[in-house]
Write a protein that holds these residues in place. Sequence first.
Motif, mmCIF file in Angstrom:
data_model
loop_
_atom_site.group_PDB
_atom_site.id
_atom_site.type_symbol
_atom_site.label_atom_id
_atom_site.label_comp_id
_atom_site.label_asym_id
_atom_site.label_seq_id
_atom_site.Cartn_x
_atom_site.Cartn_y
_atom_site.Cartn_z
ATOM 1 N N SER A 1 0.986 -1.253 0.333
ATOM 2 C CA SER A 1 -0.311 -0.333 -0.043
ATOM 3 C C SER A 1 0.640 1.003 -0.448
ATOM 4 C CB SER A 1 -1.013 -0.135 1.188
ATOM 5 O OG SER A 1 -1.680 1.217 1.122
ATOM 6 N N LEU A 2 0.944 1.917 -1.044
ATOM 7 C CA LEU A 2 1.035 3.089 -0.903
ATOM 8 C C LEU A 2 1.170 4.248 0.252
ATOM 9 C CD1 LEU A 2 1.310 4.017 -4.894
ATOM 10 C CD2 LEU A 2 2.857 3.106 -3.363
ATOM 11 N N THR A 3 0.124 3.875 1.193
ATOM 12 C CA THR A 3 -0.580 4.621 2.027
ATOM 13 C C THR A 3 0.385 4.762 3.250
ATOM 14 O OG1 THR A 3 -2.037 3.803 2.974
ATOM 15 C CG2 THR A 3 -2.717 5.978 1.086
ATOM 16 N N ALA A 4 1.362 3.615 3.192
ATOM 17 C CA ALA A 4 2.139 2.923 4.192
ATOM 18 C C ALA A 4 2.624 4.948 5.287
ATOM 19 C CB ALA A 4 3.247 2.392 4.179
ATOM 20 N N PHE A 5 2.565 5.283 4.572
ATOM 21 C CA PHE A 5 3.032 6.935 5.957
ATOM 22 C C PHE A 5 2.127 7.076 6.617
ATOM 23 C CE2 PHE A 5 0.910 8.824 2.505
ATOM 24 C CZ PHE A 5 0.837 10.328 2.736
ATOM 25 N N LEU A 6 0.793 6.278 6.329
ATOM 26 C CA LEU A 6 -0.231 7.351 7.506
ATOM 27 C C LEU A 6 -0.074 5.755 8.352
ATOM 28 C CD1 LEU A 6 -2.930 7.732 4.554
ATOM 29 C CD2 LEU A 6 -1.564 9.038 6.192
ATOM 30 N N GLU A 7 0.402 4.838 8.997
ATOM 31 C CA GLU A 7 0.662 3.813 9.264
ATOM 32 C C GLU A 7 1.261 4.742 10.906
ATOM 33 O OE1 GLU A 7 1.459 0.131 8.506
ATOM 34 O OE2 GLU A 7 0.328 0.297 6.969
#
Length: 454
Positions: free
Chosen positions: A401-407
Amino acid sequence: MSTKAKKTAAARGSELISEAEDQVRNMWENAKEAIRTRNGRYFVVALQFLLSFVTLFYFKGVVKLAYYSIFYRLNIPQDERGKYCFLVTICCIFFGSIMLFTRRQIVTRLVIMCSMPFYMPVILFNYKHLVLLVPLAIMVVITYLASGTSEGPKTILGAVFLMMYVLGTFVFMTVQSLLKPATEETVIERGETPTGAYRYSVVQVIDQANGHTYVSIEPNTSDIEYSHSKWFAKGFSHEIYLERPLCKFDVEWETKTRSEITRELITNNPNTVFTLDADQMKLLGLNVGYSEDVKVSSLSRRQRHKLGFGLDDDTLIDGKLARLLHLTLVDDDYTVTLDFDEMVELGLSPTYDLRLSRITDENLAMLGVPEENEILLVDGKVVFRQYVAELEREFWPSSRSLTAFLESNELPEVHPEGVEITTEETTVTTTTTTTTTTEETTTTTEEPVMMWYW
């Protein structure tokens, strides 16, 4: 030894020390005199020019560290923090010294300026790891201020970088707060599978709909481990089981062979089909003789031109914009037959639906399915099979997932006791009048919502 002999030995020792100091002083003076000559200046400039290319390795390390900070979670054990801080300090001193010595070289100046944007994700995602940030921040400030760049551009770029950091921090914190779910999550169990191939978490979520409990799983083989720290991969987590309302259940892992799982899947559904991607097709040789009809109107302008359509009179409008504006580039029903290599060359993704009953055990081994597979059971029901995850490439880098930075970069603590579960299934309402008393009993039962990954 007599007192006189001791005094004589001490005097000789002091004389030797003074002679060594004089020799070092003379060597330093000779080196300074040699540098002042024309050949000496040429030598220093050539040495600075060559050493400036070493700073490219520093720039590569900064970019790599920024990437790790976004897509990985840094963990430094308590007893390794001193060692980690020492190593970071040594690296900063080494590269900082080279950058100060070569500060007037164009390569070093470019490295110092180009590295500034990449420090931002390192700071945002690792602000709690001071053993990393403090030595790095000191070196960054010193090398930037001492850079050979002119004062005017340095001041302007410094203001731009400072504003970028402030705005970036504000946007990052705003996005994190807006996208953070308005729920309360409690991890009641966390661990690794028996073989260590995956790690899992059992989480209880309190929300406005009586809450729910879910199981998430992610690969345990995508982490980057060093002797002093470990970077845990983010962006791979999948919820494989969810049950509503809030509850507790038993999680059990077992191992089965590849052939046993194949028989189970075919027995449950003889028409089980897996969709293979281009790489899997090539492994099984299914790319030979493969062809597919593709509508030309669905292709982009670049893809159409590669096929020879509209080279002369095609507009700058691609397929998506043409459909939005209701424009017709070519006939909507016009199709062209493409083989496997042509589709890959055009950037298309050929797929092939293959029944499991037609896949041999050797084919499964070629596709990456191990001989021994881990299976997750929740209250006796199979909800996850490593067999299926490997075939569908659920945890491959391409599915990250490219939204890993939101984790979050901080793992929540585990509370085995979990959330106190209270169920009130019966509510009694009593209405009293002057002559009669009526008791109305209402029983509400909420069916559990279950989701599992087979």
